[in-house]
Scaffold this active site. Structure first.
Site, PDB file in Angstrom:
ATOM      1  N   TYR A   1       2.347  -7.379  16.655  1.00  0.00           N
ATOM      2  CA  TYR A   1       2.829  -6.372  15.709  1.00  0.00           C
ATOM      3  C   TYR A   1       3.411  -5.179  16.464  1.00  0.00           C
ATOM      4  O   TYR A   1       4.511  -4.704  16.151  1.00  0.00           O
ATOM      5  CB  TYR A   1       1.638  -5.949  14.849  1.00  0.00           C
ATOM      6  CG  TYR A   1       1.851  -4.818  13.888  1.00  0.00           C
ATOM      7  CD1 TYR A   1       2.554  -4.996  12.698  1.00  0.00           C
ATOM      8  CD2 TYR A   1       1.283  -3.556  14.133  1.00  0.00           C
ATOM      9  CE1 TYR A   1       2.697  -3.952  11.787  1.00  0.00           C
ATOM     10  CE2 TYR A   1       1.422  -2.515  13.228  1.00  0.00           C
ATOM     11  CZ  TYR A   1       2.126  -2.719  12.062  1.00  0.00           C
ATOM     12  OH  TYR A   1       2.267  -1.685  11.168  1.00  0.00           O
TER      13      TYR A   1
ATOM     14  N   ASP B   1      10.207  -6.839  -3.811  1.00  0.00           N
ATOM     15  CA  ASP B   1       9.099  -7.404  -3.031  1.00  0.00           C
ATOM     16  C   ASP B   1       9.236  -8.917  -3.105  1.00  0.00           C
ATOM     17  O   ASP B   1       9.947  -9.432  -3.976  1.00  0.00           O
ATOM     18  CB  ASP B   1       7.749  -6.945  -3.615  1.00  0.00           C
ATOM     19  CG  ASP B   1       6.620  -6.988  -2.580  1.00  0.00           C
ATOM     20  OD1 ASP B   1       6.159  -5.921  -2.151  1.00  0.00           O
ATOM     21  OD2 ASP B   1       6.199  -8.108  -2.203  1.00  0.00           O
TER      22      ASP B   1
ATOM     23  N   LYS C   1       7.205  -3.565  16.662  1.00  0.00           N
ATOM     24  CA  LYS C   1       7.499  -2.158  16.329  1.00  0.00           C
ATOM     25  C   LYS C   1       8.262  -1.493  17.488  1.00  0.00           C
ATOM     26  O   LYS C   1       9.187  -0.698  17.246  1.00  0.00           O
ATOM     27  CB  LYS C   1       6.212  -1.382  16.029  1.00  0.00           C
ATOM     28  CG  LYS C   1       5.534  -1.766  14.724  1.00  0.00           C
ATOM     29  CD  LYS C   1       6.383  -1.439  13.484  1.00  0.00           C
ATOM     30  CE  LYS C   1       5.631  -1.630  12.188  1.00  0.00           C
ATOM     31  NZ  LYS C   1       6.498  -1.594  10.999  1.00  0.00           N
TER      32      LYS C   1
ATOM     33  N   GLN D   1       0.829  -1.211   0.000  1.00  0.00           N
ATOM     34  CA  GLN D   1       0.000   0.000   0.000  1.00  0.00           C
ATOM     35  C   GLN D   1       0.867   1.267   0.000  1.00  0.00           C
ATOM     36  O   GLN D   1       0.619   2.194  -0.767  1.00  0.00           O
ATOM     37  CB  GLN D   1      -0.927  -0.001   1.231  1.00  0.00           C
ATOM     38  CG  GLN D   1      -1.981   1.094   1.170  1.00  0.00           C
ATOM     39  CD  GLN D   1      -2.663   1.351   2.512  1.00  0.00           C
ATOM     40  OE1 GLN D   1      -2.253   0.825   3.549  1.00  0.00           O
ATOM     41  NE2 GLN D   1      -3.692   2.165   2.494  1.00  0.00           N
TER      42      GLN D   1
HETATM   43  P1  NAD Z   1       1.503  -3.876   2.810  1.00  0.00           P
HETATM   44  O1  NAD Z   1       1.089  -5.140   3.474  1.00  0.00           O
HETATM   45  O2  NAD Z   1       0.537  -3.187   1.911  1.00  0.00           O
HETATM   46  O3  NAD Z   1       2.836  -4.111   1.984  1.00  0.00           O
HETATM   47  C1  NAD Z   1       3.889  -4.876   2.497  1.00  0.00           C
HETATM   48  C2  NAD Z   1       4.609  -5.502   1.327  1.00  0.00           C
HETATM   49  O4  NAD Z   1       5.646  -6.318   1.854  1.00  0.00           O
HETATM   50  C3  NAD Z   1       3.725  -6.380   0.451  1.00  0.00           C
HETATM   51  O5  NAD Z   1       3.805  -5.973  -0.902  1.00  0.00           O
HETATM   52  C4  NAD Z   1       4.294  -7.787   0.646  1.00  0.00           C
HETATM   53  O6  NAD Z   1       4.236  -8.579  -0.535  1.00  0.00           O
HETATM   54  C5  NAD Z   1       5.719  -7.489   1.044  1.00  0.00           C
HETATM   55  N1  NAD Z   1       6.327  -8.570   1.813  1.00  0.00           N
HETATM   56  C6  NAD Z   1       5.752  -9.379   2.729  1.00  0.00           C
HETATM   57  N2  NAD Z   1       6.646 -10.261   3.190  1.00  0.00           N
HETATM   58  C7  NAD Z   1       7.821  -9.997   2.559  1.00  0.00           C
HETATM   59  C8  NAD Z   1       9.101 -10.577   2.600  1.00  0.00           C
HETATM   60  N3  NAD Z   1       9.378 -11.617   3.390  1.00  0.00           N
HETATM   61  N4  NAD Z   1      10.057 -10.047   1.816  1.00  0.00           N
HETATM   62  C9  NAD Z   1       9.803  -9.004   0.997  1.00  0.00           C
HETATM   63  N5  NAD Z   1       8.591  -8.422   0.903  1.00  0.00           N
HETATM   64  C10 NAD Z   1       7.612  -8.931   1.677  1.00  0.00           C
HETATM   65  O7  NAD Z   1       2.031  -2.882   3.950  1.00  0.00           O
HETATM   66  P2  NAD Z   1       2.104  -1.289   3.948  1.00  0.00           P
HETATM   67  O8  NAD Z   1       0.810  -0.783   4.436  1.00  0.00           O
HETATM   68  O9  NAD Z   1       2.636  -0.817   2.673  1.00  0.00           O
HETATM   69  O10 NAD Z   1       3.145  -1.089   5.145  1.00  0.00           O
HETATM   70  C11 NAD Z   1       4.518  -0.821   4.951  1.00  0.00           C
HETATM   71  C12 NAD Z   1       5.151  -0.522   6.303  1.00  0.00           C
HETATM   72  O11 NAD Z   1       4.451   0.557   6.940  1.00  0.00           O
HETATM   73  C13 NAD Z   1       5.109  -1.665   7.295  1.00  0.00           C
HETATM   74  O12 NAD Z   1       6.274  -1.646   8.080  1.00  0.00           O
HETATM   75  C14 NAD Z   1       3.919  -1.341   8.161  1.00  0.00           C
HETATM   76  O13 NAD Z   1       4.050  -1.922   9.435  1.00  0.00           O
HETATM   77  C15 NAD Z   1       4.016   0.166   8.228  1.00  0.00           C
HETATM   78  N6  NAD Z   1       2.743   0.803   8.580  1.00  0.00           N
HETATM   79  C16 NAD Z   1       1.690   0.795   7.708  1.00  0.00           C
HETATM   80  C17 NAD Z   1       0.491   1.402   8.069  1.00  0.00           C
HETATM   81  C18 NAD Z   1      -0.694   1.431   7.135  1.00  0.00           C
HETATM   82  O14 NAD Z   1      -1.779   1.904   7.528  1.00  0.00           O
HETATM   83  N7  NAD Z   1      -0.568   0.973   5.910  1.00  0.00           N
HETATM   84  C19 NAD Z   1       0.371   2.008   9.331  1.00  0.00           C
HETATM   85  C20 NAD Z   1       1.447   1.974  10.203  1.00  0.00           C
HETATM   86  C21 NAD Z   1       2.639   1.388   9.804  1.00  0.00           C
END
Ligand code: NAD
Length: 314
Positions: A141, A34, A145, A12
């Site tokens: 989670y 990815d 963090k 995302q």
């Molecule tokens: P997401 O789940 O949309 O994307 C994560 C990506 O990581 C996916 O494309 C997945 O295929 C990839 N992935 C999973 N396992 C993997 C691996 N072993 N090796 C390589 N890639 C792998 O997550 P996001 O929302 O884009 O979040 C990104 C970061 O931001 C994360 O650290 C998340 O904790 C943090 N975050 C997100 C939000 C939110 O609302 N989206 C809020 C707080 C923190």
């Protein structure tokens, strides 16, 4: 010369952040990775498959491509990590340590790694949660963090590593679907409003959560990464506030555009996670250190979400 690696780049945040980074630094200076293959690489940014559980593969990709900066976004999100706690812990902590070690060995000059409002839990003030507040999360989670923030602070203090982080609130976007977080309801609701004119929320009435429109989150990330190092005083992760609302408030905003839209409630296991999180965040330190200021409120975000999703769903 800046050479950027983005992990989890098809997710995302990554899909939008990579696009912005390519605009700023040039596509040839950004490498998106990815564990999944892209359906289509419409961005024309070089892609390589990378599983960040593979320590050697991370080292090889950084060295072979002369990477200078990493945006390490690959992770298992809150709701999924509740179901797979051990995998979640391993993925969310070990890969960060690998990048920090590379930076300690001067193989990288700067790292961005996102933390989350999920670091807060028991004992933390729910309203306007301060920057320096107890972090007793009630989710696996959140525990990962908190550990990650600790790693960042230690590598900064002991080894001078330049690692920067934000405690993102729930992020709302229309380009890429969210990947299994507790705040995903606030994205689903827009899709269902347009498709079915009704939405059953897995988060209960009255649950206020800190959220942010993706454009603000991307801008915050880039502004933090471009801020002068000496201005930064937080080496765990910066609190960041965007928009706070409850399910009934976002529903009321949608109703202004889709008058027969109806919301109902069926809270599930994600309610307990939401209940342990803050309602709103005090981001005074981010304002002071790097002039943080959000641009979107619930009204303007709803206009943007409905406009873009309407054309996407056609
Ligand atoms: P997401 O789940 O949309 O994307 C994560 C990506 O990581 C996916 O494309 C997945 O295929 C990839 N992935 C999973 N396992 C993997 C691996 N072993 N090796 C390589 N890639 C792998 O997550 P996001 O929302 O884009 O979040 C990104 C970061 O931001 C994360 O650290 C998340 O904790 C943090 N975050 C997100 C939000 C939110 O609302 N989206 C809020 C707080 C923190």
């Amino acid at each position: 010369m800046t050479k950027i690696l983005v992990t989890g780049a098809l997710g995302q945040i990554g899909s939008e952040l990579a696009e912005k980074l390519a605009q700023i630094y040039g596509s040839e200076n950004v490498l998106i990775t990815d564990i999944r293959e892209p359906e289509q690489n419409h961005l024309d940014i070089p892609y390589q498959k990378l599983d960040v559980n593979d320590e050697q593969a991370i080292k090889d990709i950084v060295i072979n491509n002369q990477i200078t900066e990493v945006y390490h976004l690959a992770a298992m999100l809150s709701a999924t990590a509740e179901k797979y706690p051990i995998q979640g812990w391993n993925l969310n902590t070990n890969s960060l340590l690998t990048f920090l070690e590379l930076a300690k060995d001067k193989k990288l000059s700067k790292i961005f790694w996102p933390s989350s409002i999920a670091v807060f839990g028991r004992g933390a003030a729910a309203d306007m949660t301060p920057q320096e507040e107890v972090t007793n999360p009630l989710s696996m989670y959140g525990v990962a963090k908190v550990a990650g923030e600790g790693f960042c602070e230690i590598y900064h203090q002991k080894y001078g590593v330049d690692v920067r982080s934000i405690r993102y609130p729930g992020l709302i976007s229309w380009k890429t679907l969210p990947g299994g977080g507790t705040t995903d309801y606030a994205v689903d609701i827009y899709y269902k409003a347009l498709e079915d004119k009704k939405y059953e929320s897995f988060i209960g009435e009255g649950t206020a959560l800190p959220m942010m429109y993706m454009d603000d989150a991307i801008r915050a990330t880039i502004e933090l990464m471009q801020a002068p190092k000496e201005d930064l005083t937080i080496h765990t992760a910066y609190n960041l506030q965007g928009i706070t609302f409850t399910p009934e408030e976002i529903a009321a905003e949608i109703k202004k555009h889709i008058s027969d839209f109806e919301i109902s409630y069926a809270p599930d296991y994600r309610q307990a996670i939401a209940d342990s999180w803050p309602n709103s965040i005090d981001d005074t330190q981010a304002q002071k250190d790097w002039n943080w200021k959000p641009e979107f409120d619930l009204d303007s975000m709803t206009v943007e979400m409905l406009k873009h999703l309407k054309s996407k769903l056609q």
